[in-house]
Design a protein around this motif. Structure first.
Motif, PDB file in Angstrom:
ATOM      1  N   LEU A  34       0.830  -1.206   0.000  1.00 12.00           N
ATOM      2  CA  LEU A  34       0.000   0.000   0.000  1.00 12.00           C
ATOM      3  C   LEU A  34       0.864   1.255   0.000  1.00 12.00           C
ATOM      4  O   LEU A  34       0.626   2.185  -0.787  1.00 12.00           O
ATOM      5  CB  LEU A  34      -0.938  -0.007   1.213  1.00 12.00           C
ATOM      6  CG  LEU A  34      -1.950   1.124   1.263  1.00 12.00           C
ATOM      7  CD1 LEU A  34      -3.268   0.612   1.816  1.00 12.00           C
ATOM      8  CD2 LEU A  34      -1.462   2.264   2.122  1.00 12.00           C
ATOM      9  N   HIS A  37       2.545   1.599  -3.353  1.00 12.31           N
ATOM     10  CA  HIS A  37       1.559   2.066  -4.335  1.00 12.31           C
ATOM     11  C   HIS A  37       1.361   3.578  -4.224  1.00 12.31           C
ATOM     12  O   HIS A  37       1.341   4.292  -5.230  1.00 12.31           O
ATOM     13  CB  HIS A  37       0.228   1.333  -4.135  1.00 12.31           C
ATOM     14  CG  HIS A  37      -0.902   1.899  -4.914  1.00 12.31           C
ATOM     15  ND1 HIS A  37      -1.055   1.687  -6.262  1.00 12.31           N
ATOM     16  CD2 HIS A  37      -1.929   2.701  -4.528  1.00 12.31           C
ATOM     17  CE1 HIS A  37      -2.134   2.321  -6.689  1.00 12.31           C
ATOM     18  NE2 HIS A  37      -2.681   2.940  -5.653  1.00 12.31           N
ATOM     19  N   GLU A  38       1.216   4.061  -2.998  1.00 13.05           N
ATOM     20  CA  GLU A  38       1.008   5.496  -2.794  1.00 13.05           C
ATOM     21  C   GLU A  38       2.227   6.298  -3.247  1.00 13.05           C
ATOM     22  O   GLU A  38       2.079   7.382  -3.825  1.00 13.05           O
ATOM     23  CB  GLU A  38       0.665   5.800  -1.333  1.00 13.05           C
ATOM     24  CG  GLU A  38      -0.705   5.315  -0.915  1.00 13.05           C
ATOM     25  CD  GLU A  38      -1.856   5.918  -1.724  1.00 13.05           C
ATOM     26  OE1 GLU A  38      -1.772   7.088  -2.144  1.00 13.05           O
ATOM     27  OE2 GLU A  38      -2.842   5.193  -1.940  1.00 13.05           O
ATOM     28  N   ALA A  88      -8.787  -4.698  -3.442  1.00 15.02           N
ATOM     29  CA  ALA A  88      -7.523  -4.751  -4.176  1.00 15.02           C
ATOM     30  C   ALA A  88      -7.739  -5.272  -5.589  1.00 15.02           C
ATOM     31  O   ALA A  88      -7.079  -4.819  -6.529  1.00 15.02           O
ATOM     32  CB  ALA A  88      -6.516  -5.622  -3.431  1.00 15.02           C
ATOM     33  N   ARG A  91      -8.437  -2.587  -7.770  1.00 19.01           N
ATOM     34  CA  ARG A  91      -7.395  -1.550  -7.653  1.00 19.01           C
ATOM     35  C   ARG A  91      -7.810  -0.374  -6.761  1.00 19.01           C
ATOM     36  O   ARG A  91      -7.451   0.759  -7.018  1.00 19.01           O
ATOM     37  CB  ARG A  91      -6.968  -1.063  -9.030  1.00 19.01           C
ATOM     38  CG  ARG A  91      -6.382  -2.170  -9.875  1.00 19.01           C
ATOM     39  CD  ARG A  91      -5.770  -1.626 -11.143  1.00 19.01           C
ATOM     40  NE  ARG A  91      -5.300  -2.685 -11.988  1.00 19.01           N
ATOM     41  CZ  ARG A  91      -4.100  -3.265 -11.895  1.00 19.01           C
ATOM     42  NH1 ARG A  91      -3.264  -2.889 -10.980  1.00 19.01           N
ATOM     43  NH2 ARG A  91      -3.750  -4.218 -12.721  1.00 19.01           N
ATOM     44  N   SER A  93      -7.224   1.145  -3.156  1.00 15.27           N
ATOM     45  CA  SER A  93      -6.323   1.123  -2.019  1.00 15.27           C
ATOM     46  C   SER A  93      -7.054   1.747  -0.832  1.00 15.27           C
ATOM     47  O   SER A  93      -7.379   2.931  -0.863  1.00 15.27           O
ATOM     48  CB  SER A  93      -5.065   1.931  -2.368  1.00 15.27           C
ATOM     49  OG  SER A  93      -4.206   1.996  -1.275  1.00 15.27           O
TER      50      SER A  93
END
Length: 185
Positions: A34, A37-38, A88, A91, A93
């Motif tokens: 996570l 991803h951010e 998830a 997609r 988050s």
């Protein structure tokens, strides 16, 4: 999430024993994903990534909309794990769902931090010992390296300034012993 669910024993038709310690480690992996991803979404801008995470974190929210209905952020770990997996898969988050998973597993933010640091040390250790080229061996003395990580982490003082170094040193000692034992066998 699949690995985390496996550790909880999701197969209703089969007698299974939940391994909450390993399920918690999988949640830490998800936190790594996570955060990564951010950071990618923020193009490496740590400040922007942090602002985005704070903006989506709504601590007093008790449900999340998904698949046309409201899902409660209650204390049922399996339902929360399944919700996080579903989100998830499209997609989405959702930090607040991950936070609810931590709460359901009775993890404090201090425990999350210690496990995050520990798992990060293991990830670096893996890279340094051949994970990328496939030469790293994940199972030592019949147990996955995550199990060794959990054992070592609990034996150390996580408040120590040398926690990461001590953890890495003890991982290396166990790994070398396992590799030596495998070579002799």
């Amino acid at each position: 999430m699949g690995e985390a669910l496996d550790h909880l024993g999701w197969k209703w038709w089969k007698k299974q024993v939940a391994d909450e310690a390993q399920a918690s480690i999988e949640l830490i992996d998800i936190l790594h994903f996570l955060l990564s991803h951010e950071l990618v979404q923020a193009k490496g801008d740590i400040e922007l990534a942090a602002e985005r995470l704070v903006a989506v974190s709504k601590p007093h929210q008790t449900s999340v909309q998904f698949d046309g209905k409201a899902h409660l952020l209650d204390d049922d770990p399996r339902s929360l794990f399944e919700l996080l997996a579903g989100l998830a898969s499209v997609r989405r988050s959702e930090l607040r769902v991950l936070e609810a998973c931590f709460r359901a597993m009775n993890m404090t933010w201090n425990q999350v931090y210690v496990q995050y640091v520990s798992k990060n040390v293991l990830n670096i250790f893996r890279q340094e010992h051949g994970y990328t080229d496939g030469s790293y061996v994940e199972e030592w003395f019949g147990q996955e390296d995550n199990v060794h990580l959990a054992e070592i982490t609990t034996s150390l003082d996580s408040a120590s300034a040398n926690f990461s170094d001590d953890l890495k040193r003890q991982l290396a000692e166990r790994y070398q012993a396992a590799c030596s034992a495998a070579t002799k066998a």
